[in-house]
Design an enzyme around this catalytic site. Structure first.
Site, PDB file in Angstrom:
ATOM      1  N   ILE A  44       0.848  -1.192   0.000  1.00 45.89           N
ATOM      2  CA  ILE A  44       0.000   0.000   0.000  1.00 45.89           C
ATOM      3  C   ILE A  44       0.884   1.241   0.000  1.00 45.89           C
ATOM      4  O   ILE A  44       1.784   1.362   0.829  1.00 45.89           O
ATOM      5  CB  ILE A  44      -0.944  -0.002   1.226  1.00 45.89           C
ATOM      6  CG1 ILE A  44      -1.899  -1.216   1.138  1.00 45.89           C
ATOM      7  CG2 ILE A  44      -1.738   1.310   1.318  1.00 45.89           C
ATOM      8  CD1 ILE A  44      -2.954  -1.289   2.221  1.00 45.89           C
ATOM      9  N   ALA A  78       4.637   4.116   2.736  1.00 48.78           N
ATOM     10  CA  ALA A  78       4.120   2.884   2.144  1.00 48.78           C
ATOM     11  C   ALA A  78       4.350   1.752   3.139  1.00 48.78           C
ATOM     12  O   ALA A  78       5.055   1.927   4.141  1.00 48.78           O
ATOM     13  CB  ALA A  78       4.835   2.593   0.834  1.00 48.78           C
ATOM     14  N   LYS A  79       3.770   0.630   2.896  1.00 45.23           N
ATOM     15  CA  LYS A  79       4.015  -0.539   3.742  1.00 45.23           C
ATOM     16  C   LYS A  79       3.556  -1.767   2.981  1.00 45.23           C
ATOM     17  O   LYS A  79       2.693  -1.667   2.100  1.00 45.23           O
ATOM     18  CB  LYS A  79       3.221  -0.427   5.050  1.00 45.23           C
ATOM     19  CG  LYS A  79       3.766  -1.288   6.171  1.00 45.23           C
ATOM     20  CD  LYS A  79       4.912  -0.611   6.896  1.00 45.23           C
ATOM     21  CE  LYS A  79       5.472  -1.448   8.018  1.00 45.23           C
ATOM     22  NZ  LYS A  79       6.470  -0.711   8.799  1.00 45.23           N
ATOM     23  N   GLY A  80       4.115  -2.921   3.331  1.00 45.00           N
ATOM     24  CA  GLY A  80       3.697  -4.145   2.670  1.00 45.00           C
ATOM     25  C   GLY A  80       3.779  -5.317   3.619  1.00 45.00           C
ATOM     26  O   GLY A  80       4.348  -5.207   4.711  1.00 45.00           O
TER      27      GLY A  80
END
Ligand code: NAD
Length: 424
Positions: free
Chosen positions: A68, A113-115
């Site tokens: 995201i 962001a991050k995942g």
């Protein structure tokens, strides 16, 4: 799934709705208009991917992953990748928004962001973990890149996982692409100083708030939850500054040593025993009582959501520094504020890690590696300046350090969003 706050919030704690309400409060404090607030809250891109892998047994297992990008108005997205069974879209969205704010708080040219993948990597063999990582990297590859979005390690991902991601993307593009991830080993474009950078930032913030409050480091007793990549170096760094570490917890239990823990002896003990439990001469205490032990500074450096209302009410320390991400619930934060316990919030206190990542990325783009001294000097400067700015603004705004930090982050994101205008 990621939704906007609505009139019927779910009963259970939802990290995404929580972060939305924090951003909304910051918007109110800053007097931002509703259109701007809507743009800042909504994640820019949400990608959900199926991650099928062949297990060593020959069977196919299926996992779900996400990446995201919350906001890229200030620069490419930046944020870790976590492998954990409880990972879901709302958690990743919340963490991506935290990253937008964190990067803005320390004023580095990144968005957030991050995942993650919903998987327990402890149940995978090394070969299965590599296949999972490469398939996930392949699936998110259209979204990441040195100018788009740069992942990094997070819970249960490390330098090896970053190496596999970097290699997968490099193979796909047909060119060496070290700048696509940070937290890499030195041999493939990592940087000197990355390991321990988060703990150094936490130490700088701890020393800075003590100084602002007119307290001497060598009179402080500290309790730390977590003895991992962040907690372990902290024990040494805080001890080096004269603080006495009187309590530490890890997943196996908590120990109390009123006369202070010796960091070298603890490191030796953990190397042998695999846990802080059993440190010679220590009293074993229930993990949830760690923050009730007589102390001056409490440092959560493990899980999100540990500092609940009850923990906050019974906390002995009169300062808290958040090394972990999201360690305090909204109710816990309210109790600490009502008890006038200052909290250096996660978006400031643990930002040393992302600053280190920025320096690694800058070196990869330049193809020119820095000396350790230069890295350290720039990291310390960034953390000092960030703390000083948040402290000064908190005096002006007359709100908590957390509210100030989020407001400063949101203000900087709003400025970039306004300057860029609304496409098309
Ligand atoms: P880690 O996995 O290396 O260590 C976690 C530690 O917490 C371990 O000692 C583990 O035993 C302990 N722990 C786990 N569950 C616990 C429980 N229920 N009670 C007590 N202790 C428990 O993780 P880390 O990289 O040190 O990260 C710790 C926190 O810091 C996380 O919230 C992470 O998001 C945050 N953080 C890490 C970095 C970084 O550079 N590693 C940067 C910013 C923020």
């Amino acid at each position: 799934m990621v939704t906007r706050p609505n009139e019927t919030p779910p009963q259970e704690f939802n990290p995404w709705l929580h972060v939305c309400s924090l951003i909304e409060s910051a918007g109110e404090l800053l007097g931002l208009d509703e259109g701007m607030l809507k743009r800042i809250i909504a994640p820019e891109r949400v990608l959900e991917v199926a991650v099928p892998i062949r297990m060593d047994s020959g069977e196919v297992a299926m996992y779900t992953g996400w990446r995201i990008q919350h906001d890229t108005s200030r620069g490419p997205g930046k944020g870790g990748i976590r492998f954990h069974p409880s990972v879901n879209a709302d958690e990743i969205a919340a963490l991506s928004a935290d990253m937008s704010i964190k990067c803005a708080v320390v004023n580095i040219p990144y968005g957030g962001a991050k995942g993650g993948v919903a998987v327990d990597p402890a149940l995978l063999s090394r070969a299965e973990l590599e296949r999972l990582t490469r398939r996930y990297a392949f699936s998110i590859a259209p979204m990441i890149g040195p100018d788009r979005d740069i992942p990094a390690p997070d819970i249960n991902t490390d330098t090896q996982v970053m190496s596999w991601i970097m290699d997968t993307v490099s193979m796909l593009r047909g060119q060496n692409t070290p700048g696509v991830v940070t937290g890499k080993p030195l041999a493939i474009g990592g940087t000197l100083g990355h390991a321990g950078a988060t703990s150094l930032g936490v130490t700088i913030c701890t020393a800075a708030i003590l100084q602002r409050m007119g307290r001497l480091a060598n009179e402080q007793r500290v309790v730390i939850q977590g003895y991992g990549k962040v907690g372990a170096p902290l024990v040494k760094l805080l001890s080096d500054r004269g603080m006495k570490i009187v309590g530490i917890a890890d997943i196996r239990g908590a120990i109390h040593v009123p006369e202070g823990i010796n960091h070298l002896r603890l490191a030796e003990h953990v190397a042998e025993a695999g846990t802080v439990v059993g440190y010679p001469g220590a009293e074993l205490v229930p993990a949830d009582l760690l923050f009730t032990l007589p102390s001056d500074i409490a440092i959560p450096a493990a899980l999100g959501g540990f500092v609940t209302e009850d923990i906050a009410k019974s906390m002995s320390a009169s300062i808290m520094v958040e090394a972990a991400n999201g360690p305090t619930t909204g109710e816990g934060a309210a109790v600490l504020a009502s008890r006038n316990i200052p909290v250096v919030p996660d978006v400031l206190a643990n930002a040393g890690g992302v600053v280190a990542s920025y320096f690694e990325w800058a070196q990869d783009l330049q193809g020119f590696m820095w000396e350790r001294e230069l890295f350290q000097q720039r990291l310390e400067k960034t953390m000092h300046e960030s703390f000083n700015h948040i402290w000064a603004r908190h005096k002006d705004l007359n709100v908590t350090l957390r509210e100030t930090a989020i407001a400063v982050g949101v203000e900087r994101i709003a400025e970039a969003t306004e300057l860029r205008g609304l496409f098309p």
